[in-house]
Design a protein around this motif. Sequence first.
Motif, short mmCIF file in Angstrom:
data_model
loop_
_atom_site.label_atom_id
_atom_site.label_comp_id
_atom_site.label_asym_id
_atom_site.label_seq_id
_atom_site.Cartn_x
_atom_site.Cartn_y
_atom_site.Cartn_z
N ILE A 5 1.25 -1.15 0.24
CA ILE A 5 0.32 0.35 0.54
C ILE A 5 1.02 1.17 -0.21
N THR A 6 0.82 1.92 -0.89
CA THR A 6 1.44 3.12 -0.88
C THR A 6 0.33 4.86 -0.84
N PRO A 7 0.86 5.74 -1.56
CA PRO A 7 0.59 7.06 -1.11
C PRO A 7 -0.10 7.13 -2.62
N LEU A 8 0.18 7.05 -3.51
CA LEU A 8 -0.01 6.54 -5.39
C LEU A 8 -0.97 5.21 -4.93
N ASN A 9 -1.22 4.82 -4.64
CA ASN A 9 -2.61 3.61 -4.46
C ASN A 9 -2.83 4.78 -4.54
N ILE A 10 -3.15 5.08 -2.83
CA ILE A 10 -4.55 5.54 -1.71
C ILE A 10 -4.85 7.26 -2.50
N ALA A 11 -3.87 7.88 -4.00
CA ALA A 11 -4.17 9.00 -4.70
C ALA A 11 -5.62 8.46 -5.84
N PHE A 48 -6.67 11.31 -14.77
CA PHE A 48 -5.42 11.29 -14.02
C PHE A 48 -5.15 9.75 -13.09
N ALA A 49 -6.54 9.12 -12.21
CA ALA A 49 -5.68 7.53 -11.86
C ALA A 49 -4.78 6.82 -12.67
N PHE A 50 -5.26 6.75 -13.98
CA PHE A 50 -4.69 5.68 -14.44
C PHE A 50 -2.41 6.33 -14.25
N VAL A 51 -2.91 7.78 -15.04
CA VAL A 51 -1.10 8.32 -14.37
C VAL A 51 -0.42 7.98 -13.56
N VAL A 52 -1.41 7.92 -12.31
CA VAL A 52 -1.27 8.03 -10.84
C VAL A 52 -0.66 6.77 -10.57
N SER A 53 -1.24 5.60 -11.30
CA SER A 53 -1.25 4.17 -11.11
C SER A 53 -0.20 3.68 -11.72
N PHE A 54 0.46 4.31 -13.40
CA PHE A 54 1.66 4.55 -13.76
C PHE A 54 2.92 4.97 -13.25
N MET A 55 2.53 5.42 -12.84
CA MET A 55 3.84 6.44 -12.12
C MET A 55 3.97 5.29 -10.60
N ASP A 56 2.99 4.95 -10.13
CA ASP A 56 2.98 4.29 -8.76
C ASP A 56 4.63 3.28 -9.17
N ILE A 57 3.76 2.09 -10.68
CA ILE A 57 4.42 0.92 -11.48
C ILE A 57 6.11 1.24 -11.59
N MET A 58 6.06 2.63 -11.53
CA MET A 58 7.15 3.10 -12.23
C MET A 58 8.67 3.00 -10.58
N LEU A 59 7.84 3.92 -9.71
CA LEU A 59 8.66 4.38 -8.79
C LEU A 59 8.84 3.20 -8.73
N ARG A 60 7.88 1.70 -7.92
CA ARG A 60 7.73 0.79 -7.81
C ARG A 60 9.59 -0.34 -7.54
N ASN A 61 9.51 -0.19 -8.63
CA ASN A 61 10.74 -0.42 -9.87
C ASN A 61 11.93 0.24 -9.63
N LYS A 68 11.32 3.35 1.88
CA LYS A 68 11.90 4.43 0.35
C LYS A 68 10.81 4.53 -0.27
N LEU A 69 10.71 4.38 -0.76
CA LEU A 69 9.81 4.10 -1.88
C LEU A 69 7.33 5.24 -1.26
N TRP A 70 7.92 4.86 0.36
CA TRP A 70 6.91 6.47 0.83
C TRP A 70 7.04 7.21 0.53
N LEU A 71 8.65 7.70 0.82
CA LEU A 71 9.44 8.93 1.11
C LEU A 71 9.12 10.01 -0.23
N ILE A 72 9.36 8.85 -1.26
CA ILE A 72 9.09 9.67 -2.87
C ILE A 72 8.16 9.69 -2.90
#
Length: 88
Positions: A5-11, A48-61, A68-72
Amino acid sequence: MKLKITPLNIASAAFLVLAVYTFIKGATVTGSKTIHLGTAMGLIFLLFAFVVSFMDIMLRNFFPQTKKLWLIEISFITLATVIFLLVK
């Protein structure tokens, strides 16, 4: 598969809720009786939801550690909010 569970998932979940709400209830311009933007605003929130979830996947990689992921991701959300408020 481990669920993080990450902040971008919540967003992205919040954007999906807003999209469904605007599809059901609609959105109008304040002070105008003829302009109805429910479908357009719903599609914008879905984008917006699609872009945010795509950013979340990129940052997870890039950042496999959850701390660190939560902080970023919180830093990204804060930076995006500050830029939005400065432009507004």
